[in-house]
Enzyme design. Structure first.
Site, PDB file in Angstrom:
ATOM      1  N   SER A   1       5.560  10.080  -6.011  1.00 51.88           N
ATOM      2  CA  SER A   1       4.787   9.010  -5.383  1.00 51.88           C
ATOM      3  C   SER A   1       5.136   8.932  -3.903  1.00 51.88           C
ATOM      4  O   SER A   1       6.271   9.233  -3.502  1.00 51.88           O
ATOM      5  CB  SER A   1       5.109   7.669  -6.044  1.00 51.88           C
TER       6      SER A   1
ATOM      7  N   TYR B   1      11.007   1.366  -8.625  1.00 54.49           N
ATOM      8  CA  TYR B   1      10.039   2.441  -8.893  1.00 54.49           C
ATOM      9  C   TYR B   1      10.145   3.526  -7.819  1.00 54.49           C
ATOM     10  O   TYR B   1      10.177   4.724  -8.123  1.00 54.49           O
ATOM     11  CB  TYR B   1       8.626   1.860  -8.918  1.00 54.49           C
TER      12      TYR B   1
END
Length: 249
Positions: free
Chosen positions: A144, A158
């Protein structure tokens, strides 16, 4: 020429779903891995079959090692020896600042986002590596843009889990390069998927899109095309590399 056999974890929605459909269109046999959304996974399989492709859906919580082992056994039995792995399954928990993060949350998040990807890669390498009689293969990790940006005030946990995936991508690519296995990653950001609802803000992309250089969010299909290229023979000399898909951010 033997068909490529590819597992996409989290293949039932978002980037995983788009990747499954894209790869099936390019002739891959597909295993759609999913955790809970059985109806969505089977919808993807039926769509692939409708267009003449071959696919199965297999339920597995990749945070549970024994379920990963069963997942790969099903692929061995029903499709054949895996040639491609897309480590796409990931978890996003509700937005939180550091003061709100506890050990239970971290354990849950890292078990899927990091440990699950490690174990899936391990099982893939066991089947792909030349030293085990394999014919080689390709692993694409879905990281990501958060790994570069840190996601302060929202998802630092995250983002950290995806930072681990970036490091894993580099290390694994070096470890298995001589075994005929390429390992790369994509780093999507600000993509229109249902995952943002898991974080408690379904419209997050619309909120931030004007701050992006390209002034728009991305589509899952745009990420799928990058993944498909990394899996293809056209990327045969690419390993340990990253493709950023975050609108210039």
């Amino acid at each position: 020429m033997q068909k490529k056999i590819t597992l996409i974890t989290g293949g039932d929605r978002g980037i995983g779903r788009a990747t499954a459909l894209c790869l099936a269109n390019k002739g891959h046999k597909i295993c759609v891995g999913y955790r809970t959304r059985e109806d969505c996974a089977h919808e993807v399989v039926e769509k692939i079959k409708h267009y003449g492709g071959e696919a199965i859906a297999v339920q597995a919580d990749i945070s549970q090692e024994e379920q990963v082992l069963e997942l790969f056994k099903r692929i061995d039995k029903e499709l054949g020896t895996i040639s491609g792995l897309v480590n796409n399954a990931g978890m996003l928990l509700p937005q939180a600042s550091i003061e709100q993060i506890n050990t239970q949350r971290l354990t849950t998040l890292f078990a899927t986002n990091v440990s699950g990807s490690f174990i899936c890669a391990r099982e893939a390498v066991k089947r792909m590596a030349h030293r085990h009689g394999g014919k080689g293969g390709v692993i694409v990790n879905v990281s990501s843009a958060a790994s570069r940006l840190g996601s302060p005030h929202e998802y630092v946990d995250y983002a950290s889990s995806k930072g681990a995936i970036d490091t894993f991508t580099i290390g694994l690519s070096l470890e298995v390069a001589s075994q005929g296995i390429r390992v790369n990653a994509v780093r999507p950001g600000f993509i229109y998927t249902d995952m943002h609802a898991d974080g408690g803000e379904a419209t997050r992309v619309d909120r931030v899109k004007d701050s992006l250089p390209m002034k728009r969010g991305g589509q899952p299909e745009e990420v799928a095309q990058a993944i498909a290229w990394l899996l293809s023979d056209e990327a045969s000399y690419v390993t340990g590399s990253f493709i950023d898909l975050a609108g210039g951010k």
